[in-house]
Scaffold this active site. Structure first.
Site, PDB file in Angstrom:
ATOM      1  N   GLU A 127       0.324  -5.491  -3.115  1.00 39.04           N
ATOM      2  CA  GLU A 127       1.100  -6.127  -3.955  1.00 39.04           C
ATOM      3  C   GLU A 127       0.436  -5.649  -5.647  1.00 39.04           C
ATOM      4  O   GLU A 127      -0.159  -4.946  -5.804  1.00 39.04           O
ATOM      5  CB  GLU A 127       0.422  -7.749  -4.387  1.00 39.04           C
ATOM      6  N   PRO A 128       1.128  -6.042  -6.645  1.00 39.64           N
ATOM      7  CA  PRO A 128       0.899  -5.901  -8.138  1.00 39.64           C
ATOM      8  C   PRO A 128      -0.838  -5.868  -8.584  1.00 39.64           C
ATOM      9  O   PRO A 128      -1.370  -5.036  -9.254  1.00 39.64           O
ATOM     10  CB  PRO A 128       2.080  -6.511  -9.430  1.00 39.64           C
ATOM     11  N   ALA A 130      -2.962  -6.276  -5.895  1.00 44.38           N
ATOM     12  CA  ALA A 130      -4.314  -6.302  -4.742  1.00 44.38           C
ATOM     13  C   ALA A 130      -3.551  -4.780  -4.109  1.00 44.38           C
ATOM     14  O   ALA A 130      -2.143  -4.440  -3.261  1.00 44.38           O
ATOM     15  CB  ALA A 130      -3.635  -7.192  -3.643  1.00 44.38           C
ATOM     16  N   GLY A 131      -4.148  -3.277  -4.220  1.00 43.98           N
ATOM     17  CA  GLY A 131      -3.578  -2.116  -3.592  1.00 43.98           C
ATOM     18  C   GLY A 131      -5.051  -1.886  -2.494  1.00 43.98           C
ATOM     19  O   GLY A 131      -4.922  -2.075  -1.972  1.00 43.98           O
ATOM     20  N   SER A 132      -6.123  -0.946  -2.876  1.00 42.77           N
ATOM     21  CA  SER A 132      -6.892  -0.139  -1.874  1.00 42.77           C
ATOM     22  C   SER A 132      -7.758  -2.057  -1.806  1.00 42.77           C
ATOM     23  O   SER A 132      -8.272  -1.777  -0.852  1.00 42.77           O
ATOM     24  CB  SER A 132      -7.904   0.528  -3.135  1.00 42.77           C
ATOM     25  N   ILE A 157       6.459  -0.788  -1.136  1.00 42.73           N
ATOM     26  CA  ILE A 157       6.693  -0.925  -0.137  1.00 42.73           C
ATOM     27  C   ILE A 157       7.519   0.478   0.123  1.00 42.73           C
ATOM     28  O   ILE A 157       8.708   0.254   0.326  1.00 42.73           O
ATOM     29  CB  ILE A 157       7.614  -2.243   0.349  1.00 42.73           C
ATOM     30  N   ASP A 241      -5.652   2.127   9.963  1.00 40.87           N
ATOM     31  CA  ASP A 241      -6.574   2.749  10.679  1.00 40.87           C
ATOM     32  C   ASP A 241      -5.871   3.957  11.854  1.00 40.87           C
ATOM     33  O   ASP A 241      -6.241   5.181  11.132  1.00 40.87           O
ATOM     34  CB  ASP A 241      -7.771   2.205  12.008  1.00 40.87           C
ATOM     35  N   GLU A 243      -2.526   4.745  10.414  1.00 43.75           N
ATOM     36  CA  GLU A 243      -1.828   5.381  10.073  1.00 43.75           C
ATOM     37  C   GLU A 243      -2.754   6.584   9.246  1.00 43.75           C
ATOM     38  O   GLU A 243      -1.601   7.632   9.149  1.00 43.75           O
ATOM     39  CB  GLU A 243      -1.556   4.647   8.858  1.00 43.75           C
TER      40      GLU A 243
HETATM   41  C1  LIG Z   1       4.611   6.468  -1.158  1.00 39.18           C
HETATM   42  C2  LIG Z   1       4.080   5.188  -1.446  1.00 39.18           C
HETATM   43  C3  LIG Z   1       4.627   4.334  -0.191  1.00 39.18           C
HETATM   44  C4  LIG Z   1       3.392   3.469  -0.142  1.00 39.18           C
HETATM   45  N1  LIG Z   1       3.766   2.762   1.234  1.00 39.18           N
HETATM   46  C5  LIG Z   1       3.372   1.619   1.285  1.00 39.18           C
HETATM   47  C6  LIG Z   1       3.609   0.771   2.799  1.00 39.18           C
HETATM   48  O1  LIG Z   1       4.801   1.135   3.029  1.00 39.18           O
HETATM   49  N2  LIG Z   1       3.207  -0.540   2.368  1.00 39.18           N
HETATM   50  C7  LIG Z   1       2.153  -0.735   1.822  1.00 39.18           C
HETATM   51  O2  LIG Z   1       2.103  -2.023   2.008  1.00 39.18           O
HETATM   52  N3  LIG Z   1       2.149  -0.217   0.347  1.00 39.18           N
HETATM   53  C8  LIG Z   1       2.178   0.847   0.237  1.00 39.18           C
HETATM   54  N4  LIG Z   1       1.710   1.826  -0.643  1.00 39.18           N
HETATM   55  C9  LIG Z   1       0.788   1.112  -1.810  1.00 39.18           C
HETATM   56  C10 LIG Z   1      -0.421   1.985  -1.642  1.00 39.18           C
HETATM   57  O3  LIG Z   1      -1.336   1.290  -0.195  1.00 39.18           O
HETATM   58  C11 LIG Z   1      -1.386   1.335  -1.864  1.00 39.18           C
HETATM   59  O4  LIG Z   1      -0.727   2.354  -3.650  1.00 39.18           O
HETATM   60  C12 LIG Z   1      -3.164   1.787  -1.992  1.00 39.18           C
HETATM   61  O5  LIG Z   1      -3.371   1.005  -1.825  1.00 39.18           O
HETATM   62  C13 LIG Z   1      -3.589   2.280  -3.682  1.00 39.18           C
HETATM   63  O6  LIG Z   1      -3.554   0.509  -4.363  1.00 39.18           O
HETATM   64  P1  LIG Z   1      -2.583   1.322  -5.553  1.00 39.18           P
HETATM   65  O7  LIG Z   1      -1.843   2.041  -6.213  1.00 39.18           O
HETATM   66  O8  LIG Z   1      -2.998  -0.374  -6.654  1.00 39.18           O
HETATM   67  O9  LIG Z   1      -4.161   1.835  -6.389  1.00 39.18           O
HETATM   68  P2  LIG Z   1      -5.922   1.011  -7.395  1.00 39.18           P
HETATM   69  O10 LIG Z   1      -6.356  -0.249  -5.970  1.00 39.18           O
HETATM   70  O11 LIG Z   1      -5.628  -0.012  -8.290  1.00 39.18           O
HETATM   71  O12 LIG Z   1      -6.715   2.467  -7.334  1.00 39.18           O
HETATM   72  C14 LIG Z   1      -6.667   3.558  -8.085  1.00 39.18           C
HETATM   73  C15 LIG Z   1      -7.840   4.127  -8.168  1.00 39.18           C
HETATM   74  O13 LIG Z   1      -8.876   4.062  -8.079  1.00 39.18           O
HETATM   75  C16 LIG Z   1      -9.166   3.982  -7.363  1.00 39.18           C
HETATM   76  N5  LIG Z   1     -10.548   2.854  -6.975  1.00 39.18           N
HETATM   77  C17 LIG Z   1     -10.334   1.775  -6.475  1.00 39.18           C
HETATM   78  N6  LIG Z   1     -10.591   0.840  -5.961  1.00 39.18           N
HETATM   79  C18 LIG Z   1     -11.969   1.420  -6.268  1.00 39.18           C
HETATM   80  C19 LIG Z   1     -13.744   1.179  -6.198  1.00 39.18           C
HETATM   81  N7  LIG Z   1     -14.277  -0.396  -6.099  1.00 39.18           N
HETATM   82  N8  LIG Z   1     -14.192   2.391  -6.323  1.00 39.18           N
HETATM   83  C20 LIG Z   1     -14.090   3.618  -6.586  1.00 39.18           C
HETATM   84  N9  LIG Z   1     -12.762   3.544  -7.161  1.00 39.18           N
HETATM   85  C21 LIG Z   1     -11.728   2.976  -7.082  1.00 39.18           C
HETATM   86  C22 LIG Z   1      -8.907   4.163  -5.960  1.00 39.18           C
HETATM   87  O14 LIG Z   1      -9.054   5.082  -5.237  1.00 39.18           O
HETATM   88  C23 LIG Z   1      -7.777   4.933  -7.145  1.00 39.18           C
HETATM   89  O15 LIG Z   1      -8.135   6.592  -6.609  1.00 39.18           O
HETATM   90  C24 LIG Z   1       2.215   3.116  -0.980  1.00 39.18           C
HETATM   91  C25 LIG Z   1       2.299   3.911  -2.309  1.00 39.18           C
HETATM   92  C26 LIG Z   1       2.499   4.479  -2.057  1.00 39.18           C
HETATM   93  C27 LIG Z   1       2.144   5.347  -3.157  1.00 39.18           C
END
Ligand SMILES: Cc1cc2nc3c(=O)[nH]c(=O)nc-3n(C[C@H](O)[C@H](O)[C@H](O)COP(=O)(O)OP(=O)(O)OC[C@H]3O[C@@H](n4cnc5c(N)ncnc54)[C@H](O)[C@@H]3O)c2cc1C
Length: 243
Positions: A127-128, A130-132, A157, A241, A243
């Protein structure tokens, strides 16, 4: 321990390599330039069974082992990593999760359509905000009668612009933390489901990436993956896991 590939794995690798070189290679430049997936590559993959790689054989797929899935991704990815992502998001992120975590009814209803490639799949977790930190998702699912009403936005996605069925992660109650997380099988024609913006990328350009917008999206209760609330975290990580 024997690390050699089996005869079946060697055959699969060879088939995917030939397919990639014959069918995908001539289109890579166009797909990259125009940032699009050419549908013909979906149709041509159907008879070869690649689209059913994440689906067990009893549901019409050809899932044998995850190494085979990896070999397929490797051979596709050598030619076009975006196309590997299209097939992978469909077969692994979506269909395979239903195969591992779905009820018998969900498997019978949804897996044959995935194996044949009749319906394309995707997985909506990110989500916008919620990534990592995937467990902090805000998409909300509220039980109302025999349905769940979903509200939220998913972004980045893979396959969102082309998918017919999405596995969507949502929480039934943010106060429950990870215990409130659930997974839903959501069809693109359910009321309130919208394919959102298609997003532009610098790489993997043949893999369509986009948003999914859920505005009072009506999901029948039988589409709660596995049929029990609160299993979303386990289901999510079982998929990530692999993936
Ligand atoms: C090509 C592509 C395809 C994708 N396909 C899907 C899909 O099919 N379905 C889906 O649900 N999602 C998908 N995603 C999303 C992907 O899962 C997210 O991009 C990923 O979870 C990272 O989230 P974010 O981009 O918000 O980065 P962030 O979470 O904002 O992270 C940015 C940076 O900060 C670092 N970071 C984050 N937290 C910490 C911490 N606590 N300590 C130190 N460093 C940290 C990370 O390692 C990264 O380098 C896709 C993304 C891409 C680029």
């Amino acid at each position: 321990m024997d690390f050699d590939l089996t005869e079946e794995q060697k055959m699969l690798k060879d088939t995917v390599r030939k397919f990639s070189e014959k069918e995908i290679l001539p289109l890579t430049e166009e797909m990259d330039r125009e940032e699009k997936f050419i549908e013909d590559l979906w149709e041509k993959a159907k008879p070869l069974g690649f689209l059913g790689m994440g689906v067990p054989t009893e549901y019409g797929g050809m899932l044998t082992d995850y190494l085979s899935f990896g070999l397929m991704g490797e051979e596709l990815g050598k030619v076009d990593a975006g196309v590997a992502t299209v097939y992978g998001a469909h077969g692994l992120l979506c269909a395979n999760n239903i195969a591992r975590n779905g009820t018998d009814e969900q498997k019978k209803k949804y897996l044959p359509l995935r194996a044949s490639g009749e319906k394309k799949g995707c997985m909506g977790l990110t989500e916008p905000g919620a990534g990592s930190d995937a467990t902090s998702i805000r998409t909300r699912a509220k039980k109302q009668g025999n349905e769940y009403i979903l509200n939220g936005t998913k972004t980045f996605i893979s396959n969102a612009p082309i998918a017919d069925i999405a596995l969507i992660y949502a929480t039934v109650d943010p106060d429950l933390g990870t215990g409130g997380l659930c997974t839903f099988i959501v069809e693109k024609d359910f009321p309130g489901y919208q394919r959102g913006r298609k997003l532009s990328k610098m790489g993997l350009r043949s893999s369509p990436t986009g948003e999914i917008v859920l505005e009072d999206c009506h999901v029948p209760e039988e589409n709660l993956l596995g049929g029990i609330e609160g299993k979303g975290l386990k289901q999510m990580f079982s998929g990530l896991d692999i993936e």
